[in-house]
Each structure stands twice: as structure tokens, then as C-alpha cells.
Design a protein around this motif. Structure first.
Motif: not given
Length: 717
Positions: A56-72
């Protein structure tokens, strides 16, 4: 998103323990080490909870990473607003983030993009204003966009292009997609129809079930049927409800003369763009969910299989059945060494029965064979009858058992099999594997790819990397929970010990071969490229029976040796007193566990573990499990009668029931509805692989070789 807060809410783990546990895992500590030797830090989280946390930690960290990518990506287009940024922050899944990004994603050529290239976006914007009346009329305005060179030959061409733009805009709206996805899942059904004859999928020829209720195993079965081109699969839902929702959101002025065009665009958007996309997304999501469910069940079954009670102190005759090439035999001694091999031909086409009996009799008498382990593959039925008859004629105490040979051929043809037995052919290696997996299931089965062991369902339809990760974690947890004798373990077994990779495992075996047995855990530090970090992770799981240090044959970690010695001294005991096992638990409780732990400089959980290890040095936690059922007579499917009560072993647990070995060549099925007198949601609530259970024969179909069993109404005595 506050990941720690989210994990706390989902897993109910205190925040301070979460932070400390994550810090340990991020520092490179292995799950088995953290679960066993850092209980005070984690609050006693076991390996299963830790792996769920890590996933779950890995998924949530990947989710945050994807959010940062989309914002950028959106910011690079100068289109990032506070509202969009807030929506990205609030998204709870990758799918929601991708929905938000959808309007900004570079698109391949679409009908809407072509319309935009033709300059029709202003016309689409004009329609979306939805004025009560347009002057000039909408059709006259559309006519002004006619440009034959640009492909717009009529006013209807222009309006069609504008509606394409509206349709795509509606389709790209994240709020609309989220609501439609929810409606479809709540109201929709999966519908299957026959496209080709295949009896395996007969029940799905004309089939429908609500999406919200369909169980995981049926999703995977339907997917398999579609893949095999036996079924067509679709999702049907309440289209009128969805169109009504979209119209209410998009067509804000039904009195407008633009309404008919907006209405047509909305219908087109749903039918052409949204519905197919949402269907794909839902089916993919359901497949992923079903796959995760199947992986978890596979993992539970694998754990129970690996942790079955070993048959210690027995000489076993491994028997790999066959027809034309004969049946391969291998005598494996109590220590796991191969004493002898042979080939017999009791089955068709040779049927050299008397000669084969003489060979089996000679091996049993010469080596004192206790058990014959017969593989359950080709010709196992005939082989079982042959062995049962031979043992009856001998009249000794030798028994037999049918052993799953799933994966034995994989091991036999593997590089590891060739390294272990370079002078054996693949079937001889298979006979050895069959014998050894009865003597010590864990030590033998770790040599085989977990996917080939035969306790899963639809494993070939799951994501390979995810399945490998989950199953490898199970094997690692099992091996570490049991511990290994560092002086006898194969490198394949050692490689699953926390902190030891395949290279280190081979180096340990090589050092052992060149320098003799290890006398202490500390000596392992002499192995080339085996450093302090690896030793810290691995040491507590490595056992050295008969070594220089009593604690080396326990689960006490070297970092706690001083505390263990002080504990013994506290109650007037020495290490010599501990060799046969010593119980200090009651004394410790009377003294006060917290007070004693503080004096020894360890936590209470660690103290409890030390006390447990001192009671039974060198203990095998599998010894408390039920032993395998040994047989001396054969039972054919024709011998079964309804109501007959038998004892069997659970071989596989699946979503709709469990398969039980009752001593017949075919395992019987206990349907979920026949497992318990009380309601259960899943067979695993009651049954585990390896369980010994009493069952009653409910039905027998000799022609189809199907046996129905029930556990209802049977006395447990």
C-alpha cells in the motif's frame, strides 16, 4: 495527500508505529527481520501485515508521483489552475488522476481534433452558450463555416464537427466520468454469449450477473473464455439513466434552439466515447481486483502447503509413475541422501508385474523403507494399485502416500536439478523430488517456481511480476519462520533467508564445502562478500545444531545473546542447562516481565521470544501440524458410495470450494455450500491446504470422474 494518515486510517496502525516501521523498511531492512526482531518498533506487526503495508505504501507513493507528473505536464501548457491542482490533490486513485489529465493529454488524431483544425471550435462554443434563440439561426451561422478546401461542404458538416468537439469535451470531463463509472458499476451487469463450442465455458453461454456482485473467480473464468474465443463479453447498464444525468449536467437550457444539437452530441459522446472507455476501465479494474484476490488466495494456499508437517526420520521410496518409459524409483534416506535408484515396468505396455514387485521388495527390505511416495501424475492410479498389492504381500509396516508432483518435472529439467544430480536423468530426479517433498515440503518446494506448485487458480492470467513478487514473499516468510540448518541447506533454500541473495547463498555453500561445517553463526562472516548488514538480517534465521553456542540453534538473534545469558543467570541457570530446553516463563512472570525486560535491556516482546526459544532449542514450528495421512490400501472411484465417511487432506482451496484427497486418484470437491453448517463467505474461513478433514461422499460421477463431498453433519470425533 498525507500518506501516513491514509495508511493509519486504512490499516489501523498507530501513527508512531507506522513512521518507525516505514523508516526501518526504507533503510533496507527485510520484512522477515523487521517482523521477528523489531517487534518493539513495529508494535508486533507480523510479516503479512508488513507486506500489506509495503504494498500500500508503494501504491500511494506512486500515486503521489503520478500527481506530481500530471501537475507538471498541465503547468507546462500554462493551464494549471488552483481548482485543477486541488482536484489532483484530492484524487484517491491513479484512474482519477488520469481522468483529470485527460483533457490535457496530447491526443492522436480524432474527429474532434480534425474539427478544431478546421476552425469549428467557435461554433461549438456558440452552441454551448445555449441561448434561447440565435440571430441569425444556428443553421445560418453554421453555413458561414463552409469551406470546401477545408472539407466543410455544408452547414451540416460544420454542425457535425462542432458536435464532435462537444462530444469529446463531455467525454473528457473528469466529474462526468467518475459519476458514470459509479452508475455503471452499481447498475450494470456483465453479459456473456457463446461464440464457439467449448464445454469448459458452458455455464457462461447465456449468462448475466451484476457487476457489484460477481465473484473474482467468475471474472477470471469469463476472461479466459473470451481469450479462448468461446465467449463474447460486454457490460450492459441503464443507458437512459446515464444519458439523463449527462443531459441534466450539459444541456442547462432545454428551451434553447441549440438543445437538439447538444442532445445529439451528448448521446454520441456516451455511445461512441464514454461507454466503450468506461467498459474497458471497469473490466480492467475488475480483472486487477480479481487478480489480486486470486494472488492472495494463491499465497495463502502456498503458505499452508510449504508449512505442512515434514515426515522426519523416515526412509522414503520416491515413485515417479509412467507407462512406456517405466516407473522411476529413488530411495531417499532419513537424512535426504539418495541411496539407490531403479526402473520398473508394472504398467502398460510392458506389465512386468512380478519382476517389478521383486525390485520394490528388494529396495524396501535392503534400506528399511518406511513410506512409498507415489507421484499423482500419469499412471499414478495403476501404480497405486501395484504398490498397495505389493505392500500387502510383503506384510510389513511400510505404508504409501500419493504426493502431488506438480512442478517436479520443472525442477528435474532445471539447472538446479542438473547441479544436484548430474548423473541422473530427469525422471530419476523427479522421483527424488517426490520423496524429498514428503520428508520436508519446504526445503524441496523452494527449488520450484511457486507458480508451478499447483495450489493456485488462473495464475497464468495474472500479472507475472505481481504474482512473482507475492509468491516470493510467501516463500521468504515461510523459510525464515522455520529457519534453516546452515550446514545442510541447499543454496536455493539459503537464498530465501533474509539478507541472503543467490550469490551469497552459493558462497556459503562453497565455503562450507571447502572448510567443513560452520561451528558458529559468527563464522559465517568469513564467507566472501558476506558483510555485517547481511549478517544482521540473516543470523537469527540460520541454525547450527550441535555448534559451539547453544543460542546458535535457536531463533535468538546474536544481538540478544547477552540478554539471554543474563536471563539464565538471573534465575541461577547456565547455557548447559538450556541444551535440553528450559522453561523460565512462569519465573519471569512472577518476577515481572516489564521489570525483567528493563533490567535486561530488551523489550517485553523480545523477552517473550527469548523465553519461548529457550523452552525448545532447535524446535521446528511445523511439528505441531497434523502429519500426512499414510495408507495401506487402495480406494477406487468405483468403490465410493454416497454417505461413505472418509478422512482426507485438503489439496487446494479455491473461491468456490476446496479439493480434498480422499485416497482416490481424483480429488473430491467440497463446494463452499457444503463446508460448514454456518454461513461462510469464503472456504478459507474454515479450510487450509494441508488440513486433515472428515468428509462424506455426496455424489459420484464415474464417467466424468467427479466426486462431490460434504463436511456437513459429520462428527468431528
Amino acid at each position: 495527500m498525507d500518506i501516513i494518515k491514509r495508511l493509519h486510517e486504512e490499516l489501523k496502525i498507530p501513527v508512531d508505529k507506522l513512521n518507525a516501521t516505514i523508516e526501518l523498511l526504507d533503510a533496507g531492512n527485510t520484512v522477515p527481520f523487521v517482523a521477528r526482531y523489531r517487534k518493539e518498533v513495529t508494535g508486533g506487526l507480523d510479516d503479512t501485515v508488513l507486506r500489506n503495508l509495503l504494498d500500500r505504501l508503494t501504491y500511494l507513493r506512486n500515486l503521489e508521483k503520478r500527481k506530481d507528473e500530471v501537475r507538471a505536464l498541465i503547468e507546462a501548457q500554462d493551464k494549471l489552475t488552483d481548482e485543477i491542482s486541488a482536484a489532483i490533490s484530492a484524487a484517491e486513485t491513479v484512474t482519477e488522476v488520469d481522468d483529470i489529465y485527460r483533457p490535457f493529454r496530447p491526443k492522436r488524431k480524432t474527429r474532434a481534433s480534425v474539427a478544431r483544425e478546421r476552425g469549428l471550435e467557435p461554433l461549438a462554443d456558440l452552441l454551448m452558450k445555449q441561448e434561447n434563440a440565435y440571430t441569425p439561426s444556428i443553421e445560418e451561422i453554421a453555413a458561414s463555416y463552409i469551406n470546401e478546401e477545408n472539407g466543410i461542404q455544408t452547414a451540416q458538416d460544420a454542425l457535425g464537427g462542432a458536435m464532435d468537439i462537444i462530444a469529446e469535451t463531455v467525454s473528457d470531463n473528469a466529474d462526468f466520468r467518475r459519476e458514470i463509472r459509479a452508475i455503471t458499476f452499481r447498475q450494470g451487469s456483465v453479459v456473456t454469449k457463446k461464440t464457439a463450442d467449448n464445454d469448459v465455458y458452458e455455464q457462461y453461454y447465456e449468462y448475466s450477473e451484476r457487476l457489484a456482485k460477481i465473484p473474482p473467480h467468475r471474472i477470471l473464468a469469463i476472461n479466459r473464455g473470451e481469450k479462448d474465443e468461446a465467449l463474447s463479453v460486454s457490460i450492459e447498464t441503464d443507458r437512459d439513466q446515464i444519458i439523463g444525468y449527462l443531459i441534466s449536467e450539459v444541456a442547462v437550457n432545454k428551451s434553447s434552439t441549440a438543445f437538439e444539437y447538444i442532445n445529439a452530441a451528448v448521446n454520441d459522446s456516451y455511445d461512441r466515447l464514454i461507454a466503450p472507455s468506461i467498459e474497458r476501465e471497469i473490466r480492467n479494474e475488475m480483472t486487477d481486483t480479481a487478480g489480486e484476490s486470486a494472488i492472495k488466495l494463491f499465497a495463502v494456499n502456498l503458505r499452508n502447503l510449504l508449512m505442512q508437517s515434514p515426515l522426519k526420520g523416515k526412509t522414503v521410496l520416491g515413485y515417479d509413475p509412467g507407462y512406456r518409459t517405466g516407473c522411476k524409483l529413488a530411495v531417499v534416506t532419513k537424512t535426504g541422501a539418495v541411496a539407490d535408484t531403479a526402473v520398473i515396468y508394472p504398467t502398460k505396455p510392458h506389465e512386468k508385474i512380478e519382476e517389478s514387485k521383486r525390485v520394490v521388495r528388494r529396495l524396501i527390505e535392503r534400506y528399511g523403507v518406511d513410506v512409498v511416495a507415489i507421484g499423482n501424475g500419469t499412471a499414478s492410479g495403476e501404480s497405486e494399485m501395484f504398490i498397495a498389492e505389493t505392500l500387502r504381500e510383503i506384510g510389513g509396516k511400510t505404508k504409501y502416500i500419493i504426493v502431488s508432483e506438480a512442478g517436479a518435472s520443472v525442477y528435474s529439467a532445471s539447472k538446479l536439478g542438473a547441479e544436484e544430480f548430474p548423473d541422473f536423468d530427469v525422471t530419476e530426479r523427479s522421483a527424488v523430488s517426490i520423496a524429498r517433498r514428503l520428508q520436508d515440503p519446504l526445503a524441496e518446494l523452494v527449488k520450484i517456481d511457486p507458480k508451478s506448485i499447483g495450489v493456485g487458480q488462473y495464475q497464468h492470467d495474472m500479472k507475472p511480476a505481481r504474482l512473482d513478487e507475492a509468491l516470493s514473499g510467501v516463500v521468504e516468510d515461510c523459510v525464515n519462520s522455520v529457519g534453516v540448518d546452515v550446514n545442510t541447506a541447499s543454496y536455493s533454500l539459503l537464498s530465501y533467508i533474509a539478507g541472503i541473495n543467490m550469490t551469497s547463498a552459493k558462497n556459503i555453500v562453497k565455503y562450507r564445502e571447502e572448510n567443513g561445517e560452520f561451528r558458529s553463526r559468527r563464522e559465517i562472516l568469513k564467507v566472501p562478500r558476506f558483510g555485517a548488514k547481511a549478517f544482521e538480517q540473516a543470523a537469527g534465521f540460520l541454525r547450527i545444531p550441535g555448534g559451539d553456542e547453544i543460542f546458535d540453534n535457536t531463533g535468538v538473534h546474536p544481538e540478544s545473546y547477552d540478554a539471554a545469558k543474563a536471563l539464565l543467570a538471573k534465575f541461577g541457570k547456565t547455557k548447559d542447562d538450556a541444551h535440553g530446553g528450559i522453561s523460565l516463563t512462569e519465573d519471569a512472570k512472577k518476577y515481572g516481565l516489564k521489570k525483567l525486560a528493563d533490567e535486561l535491556g530488551v523489550g517485553e516482546m523480545t523477552l517473550s521470544d527469548i523465553l519461548g526459544e529457550l523452552e525448545k532449542p532447535g524446535r521446528d514450528i511445523r511439528d505441531t501440524l497434523p502429519p500426512p495421512i499414510l495408507r495401506d490400501r487402495v480406494l477406487a472411484i468405483e468403490d465410493l458410495e454416497e454417505g461413505m465417511i472418509l478422512t482426507g487432506t485438503v489439496r487446494n482451496v479455491i473461491d468456490f470450494g476446496a479439493f480434498v484427497d480422499i485416497g482416490v486418484h481424483q480429488d473430491g470437491l467440497v463446494h463452499i455450500s457444503e463446508i460448514s453448517d454456518r454461513y461462510i463467505k469464503h472456504p478459507s474461513e474454515v479450510l487450509s491446504v494441508g488440513d486433515v478433514v472428515k468428509v462424506s461422499v455426496k455424489s459420484v460421477d464415474v464417467k466424468k470422474k467427479r466426486i462431490g463431498l460434504t463436511m456437513k453433519g459429520i462428527s468431528k470425533d
